[in-house]
Each structure stands twice: as C-alpha cells, then as structure tokens.
Design a protein around this motif. Sequence first.
Motif: not given
Length: 883
Positions: A86-90, A106-109, A116-118, A99-100
């Motif tokens: 799990y990656r985030k840029r603020f 699976q991949q989500f953005t 999905r993570v929550r 990326t699961v």
Amino acid sequence: MKLHRLVLTNYRGITHRDIEFPDRGVVVVSGANEVGKSSMLEALDLLLESKDRSNKKEIKQVKPTHADVGAEVTAEISAGPYRFVYRKRFHKKPETELTVVAPRRQQFTGDEAHERVRAMLAETVDLDLWQAQRVLQSAPTTAADLSACDALSRALDVVAGEVDDDPAPGGAVDTLLVDRIDEEYRRYFTLTGKPTGEWAAATKRLRDADEQVARCAAAVAEVDEAVRRHAALTADLAVLSAERVTAAAHLESAAQAEKKVAALRADLDRATARAEAATSTHTASQSALTERRRCRADIDDRTATITRLQAESAVATDELDTAAQMKVAADEAAEKARLALTAGQERVDAARGAVQRLADREEVDRLAGRIATIERHQRELDAVSGELAAIALTDPLMTAIEKAAAVVDRATAAVAYASARMELVAAADLEISVDGSTVTLNAGDTWSAGVSADTGVDVAGVLSLRITPGASASATQSELDDATAALSDALAQAGVADLAAARALDAHRQQLCGARRQVSAILDALTAEDSVADLQTRLTAVQARIPAADGLFDTDAAILDPAAQRLELIEATAAHQDAIRDCETHRKVADQAGKLVAQRELNAARIAQKLQSAQHELTTIAARLAEQRASVGDEELALKTDADAETAAKAVAAVAELRDELARHHPDAVVAALAEAERALATVTARRDEAVEALREIAAQLKVFGTEGRKGNLDAAETERERAEAEFGRVQRRARAAQLLRTVMGRHRDAMRQRYVDPFRTEVERLGRIVFGDTFEVDVDSELRIGHRTLSGRTVPYESLSGGAKEQLGIVARLAGATLVASEDSVPVVIDDALGFTDADRLTKMAEVFDAVAGDGQVIILTCSPQRYADVRSARHIELVAG
C-alpha cells in the motif's frame, strides 16, 4: 496483522528510509533523537487512515521543508488471508496505489484503493486492539484499557470455556443481541442516560402541551381579571375626586399661614444683618486696641533681649580668641610628630633593606646547594640508565630463557628415559670409533652412552656395529634438539653464553633497576614542589636583588651580624609604631582644636546675628507704634471701642426680640403643614390621573380580548394535551422496558466479563513475576484495567505507583494481551522509547519478559537507547541513521 516492510520518502526530515521487519519476534529499531523513530508509526497511521488529498493539520505537518515534493509512505502488510503493498503520496501530486498479493493478485488506485484497504482491515483486524497495543512516549501512564478489543474478548472467552476451540456463532449471536438492545436503548436514551429520540420527542410534546394549556388558561384568567379591575377602578375614581377637593382647601389655609411667617423671617434677617455689622465694628476697634498694647509690650521685651545678647557676644569673642591660640599650639606639635614619624619610617626602611639582603644571600646559598644536589643525583641516574641501556636482557627475555632451560631439562630427562643404553667392556686394550669419535679403552675398562639416534660403532679390523633407536626415542631427541636450539636463540638475544651467565646478568640488571628507582624517587622528592628550571629561575631572581660585592656590607661587625640587623629592625619598627601613635594623637588634638575654633566662631556669629535681628525688630515695632499713634491716639481709641460695644449690644437685643416673635408662630410647623398639604394634593391628583389612565387602558384591552377567542384556544389546547399525554404513556413504557433490558443484559455481560478477567490476570501475573518476583499479584477490573498491585503482601493502587512501575506494568499488560489473542487476530505491539525510568536490574528482567513472549507475534521497539534492550536475546536490532 503483521507489518513486513515500511518505506518513507521525503517524510518530515527523512529523505528516504526502507526497513524490513521480521514476521515474528522482537525487533529493536534504534537511532538518535529526532532521527524519525516515532515518525514511522505516525506515517503508518496516516497511510491507513487519511486520504492522499486530505488537508488535515496532521498531514500538513509532515510535509518536508527541505524540498518542494510530496511525502510518500509505503507499507507491506498481511492481515488475515490478505497480503498487500500500500503506497500513498501526500501534498504534491497526491496518489494512492494498492497491490493485493494474496489470496489473489489485485490492483487498485485512488479512493477505491483507500476504501479497499479500510474494508480489509475492518474485516480482519481489531482496530481497537491495534490502537491499544501501543506504549507511546507522549501518552500518559494510565492503566491500559483493553475492554473494547473484541479479539482479546474472544480469546478470553475461549480460555474461560465460554466457547469451543471451533467457535460457534453463539458468541456472535450474543454480541448481536447486545447490539440490538443497545440500538433499541439509544432510540430513547443517550449513552449518558439522558432522554433522546422518541422518548425526548414525546416528553417535549407533553411539556409543550402543558405549557400551551397553561398559556391559554392564563389568557382567559387575564380577561376575567380585566373585567374585575374595570369595576374597581370606576369606584376608586369617584372617591379620589372627592379627596382632591378637600386637599385643595387645606393647601390654601397653609399658604396664608406661611406668608405671615415669611414676613417675620424677613424682618429678622434685616435685624441680624445690622447686629452683625455692629459686632464687626466693635471687634475691629477691640483688635486695634489690643494691637496697640501688644506693641508697647514687644518694645519692652526687645530692649531687654538686646542688652542680654550684647553681654553674650562679648563672652563669645573672648572664647574664640582662646581657641585660636590653642589651635596654633596644637598644629605646631602635630608637625613635629609628623617629622619624627618620617625619620622613623626611614630608619625602618634602612633596617628592613639590610635584613632583606641577608635573607637573599641565605636563599642564594640554599637554592644553589639544592640545585647541586639535584644535578648530582641526575648524573647518577643518567649513568645507571646508560648501563641499563647497554644490557640486552629484559624481563620477558629472561622469562623465555628460564622456560627454554626448563624445557631442555625436561627433554633431556625424557631422552634419557626413552633412549637405549649402550655399554662396552674392553677385554684388551683397543680403540673404537663411535660416530666418528675415537674412544680409547684399556683392558677391563667400561664405556656406556645413551642411544637416541642412529649410532655407528667401529672396531678397526674387527667389527662394525650400527645401532638404530626406536621411533619414540627419535621423537624425544628431536624435541630436545628443538628445545636446545630455542635456548641458544634466547641466550644469543640476551648476549650471554649460558644460563648461569644469564642469571648473573639478570641479577646485575635487577640491582641497576633498583638503583635507578631509588635515584628516581630521590629526584622526584627533590623536584616535587619545584623543578630545576623553577629553582634556577628563583636563584637568578634572588641574585639579581643582591647588590654588587664591593658595596654589599660595611666593615662594622654589628652590620655583618644578622642577629644585630634583625634586632635593629625590631627596634626601628617599635620606635616607628610609637611615632605613629604620637603623630595620630597630636593630629587628633589639632583636629579637635580646629573643631573648637569653628564651633566658637559659629557661636559668636550666631549671637551677633541674633543681636542684629533683635535690633532690627525693635526698630520696626517702634516705627509701627508711632504710625498707629499718628492716626489715632491711645485715649481716643479706647473711647471709640466702648461706644462700638454699646451699639453692638442694642442690635443684638433687637434680633432676640424678633426671633422670639417668630418662634411664637412655629415656622417649622407652618412650613411642614404647607409641604404636607402640597404632597397630599399632588398624591391625590396623581392617583386620580392614574385611575383615569388605567380605566382607559382596561377598556381598550377588553375591546381587544373580545376579538381573540381565548376560550376556544383553551379548549383546543386541553384536547392536544390529552393526546400528548396518551402518546407519552405509550413511549414511556417502551423506553423503560428498553432501559430495564439493557440494565439486565449489562449486568449479565459484566458477570461474563468477570469470568474471563481471571485468564487475563493469570497471564499478567505470569509475566509480571518475571519482573517483580514471586509475590507479585494484580487486581484487574471487568474493563481489563489494572487497579492495584501487590508485592510481599503490600497492596498499592495503580495511580500511586512510580512512573517506572506504571510503565513496566503497561508493557506487561499489553504483552499479556498479545500472548492471549489468537494468531489470526494478533497485531504488532509497538513500544516507543519506553523504560526510561527503569533501573538496570529491572531492565534485565524486562528483557526476560520480551524473550518469553517472542513467539508468532510481532513486538516492535523504537528507542534512542538500544543498550536498554541489549539483554533481549531473541531480538533483532535495526539501527537508523539520519537522512
């Protein structure tokens, strides 16, 4: 839940950091202060909870200040059946990537990845447990509250026997029932027990209906009251009109009486003014007569004072002359004492200089002798050191020689023991050759030797014998040869021929070393306070103070005698002290004489000034008396004063007659009666006016009330109240039922919780006894909070414990919870810079606790002092560096 990897990029002051965590056990992450240890946990929370475009203060605070870039956080986590990256840029160009990896890739953005993570965490992780299993340096040291952690509750239910190892849905049903009861309860009450929802609405409706009925009833009562007041005001108006006529007649009578009193008061004021004028004239005449008499008395007093002051001035002048003569004599005596003091000081200086020169010469002799002694011992030390430097033998080398000699002796004995013995007996005179060496034997002689190597024996023309020893004898001989060679090398290094020479040389070296230590000790003692350079400097300085030899001493034996010089200095000093005392005494006498002269001068001046002032005052008073007599004579002034007194008495008598006449008319009563009549008329008039105005207002109100239909409104309000009361009764019954059911279920749930408190307390005590000893016990309430701690039979409330004990118990409680939670429900235990208040012994025992729980779970320790956790044998250490 397990944290496998955490990557921070441009996060606060961290440019880039990539850390991989072991899947289980204890990991100690250490680094200096402000290197970003706590920021790692903060970054993980922001990654899991905040969106990339969030403008919350917490997000803004982590923006890097060293570059215009966005902060990035990447984590690899496993939770239940899921494993994902799990990656985030603020801040700048925000983005979210997921990326699961398992159970299927699976991949989500964007927001979809965040949701999905929550969802995965909500499905597989007890988030309350994740927050509770932290020991933070900024958090208060209150008891850990684990009551809201469902994962721990399920584990304790299993341990307490409430459910089977393969949980049936009963627990979920119980939880669902409690939730349904809480939901029904919250329809009517808040969590603090206050009415809300339907119960609050029904209560408000009934209260509003009651208030509306009260308002309508008050409005109807207001109409009835207005009718009653209208009739009463009409009757009051008639009475007040009659009272007003009577009050007007009383006012007219009082006004006539007041006019008579006013006329008398005016006559009294005029008579009073005439009496005051006559009295003032008499007072002025009397004052002038008194002033005339006082001037004559002052002239007599001033004349007597001038006579007395003239006599005092003559006496003061004589005393001043006597004091001036005394001061001249005292000044001369002081000057003589000062000259004697100067002579005494010169004698003392001369004697002190002579004594100092003698002391300097003695100091020169002492310093020169000490320097010579030090130089002599230094030469002796240099000689001994030089002789020692020429000896190659040292203590280690001597030890090596002794060891090598001992080895040679042991090897020689071993060769003798292991070698064969060869013994020859000559039957006739002959010569034999043994390994090339010729041995001559006479008839009957015996020759023997040990054989440890191949040996040849030849008898010329007779026989040739070859003796070969066994393998053990050869090895022993080889060891002897090696030992002999080692001994020879050691002796060669020492420069001696044999062991005896080495021992003799070593004994001589030991003597030289002892002599060097002795001389060094003497030199150290001689130079302990001053070095040779310091002594030489002092000698040079003292020699510089000594004058040239030609004029150093006189030929007088007394001057050359140090005792005589010192006696002269003592006598000169004593004479000088006497001179100082005499000089001081004469100076004080001169000062006192000067002060006496100044005092008498001041006294004479003061008397002269008083005499001059008295003469001036006499002249002034005489002139003023003459001026007054020129205006009015003394006899004429006395007659005028008597006439003014008679006029003033007549005027005062006339004032008294008018004042008596005014008193007979009682002026105060007349004024009071007039005021009372005025007030009575004003009061009756105001009351009549108020009655008229009130009657007019009530008449207007009755007209308005007739158009409002207040009786109909009261009937409608009473109907609405009956409906609201019925609805209130129905909702009240349901609310009380829900409240009773929640209370019973809460009591039942508390009883269930109390049953699984025991497993948790048992685990806490098991781990706590590692730290606190076998007498350790705790009291745990139904909220799984530690209330009291017992050691050696002494029970102390948790809040009364020291900061270090609270911190240790907090860690023990969280580790106990971690060991009880099922492996699929476990979360990392995070300890941020804890145990700062713990002593060394407790640190060692806490390390045993960490080793005891290092199983399948993760324990992450963040610290700036890794030595605190050095005794945790199972820990893996990761050191952070800035950047």
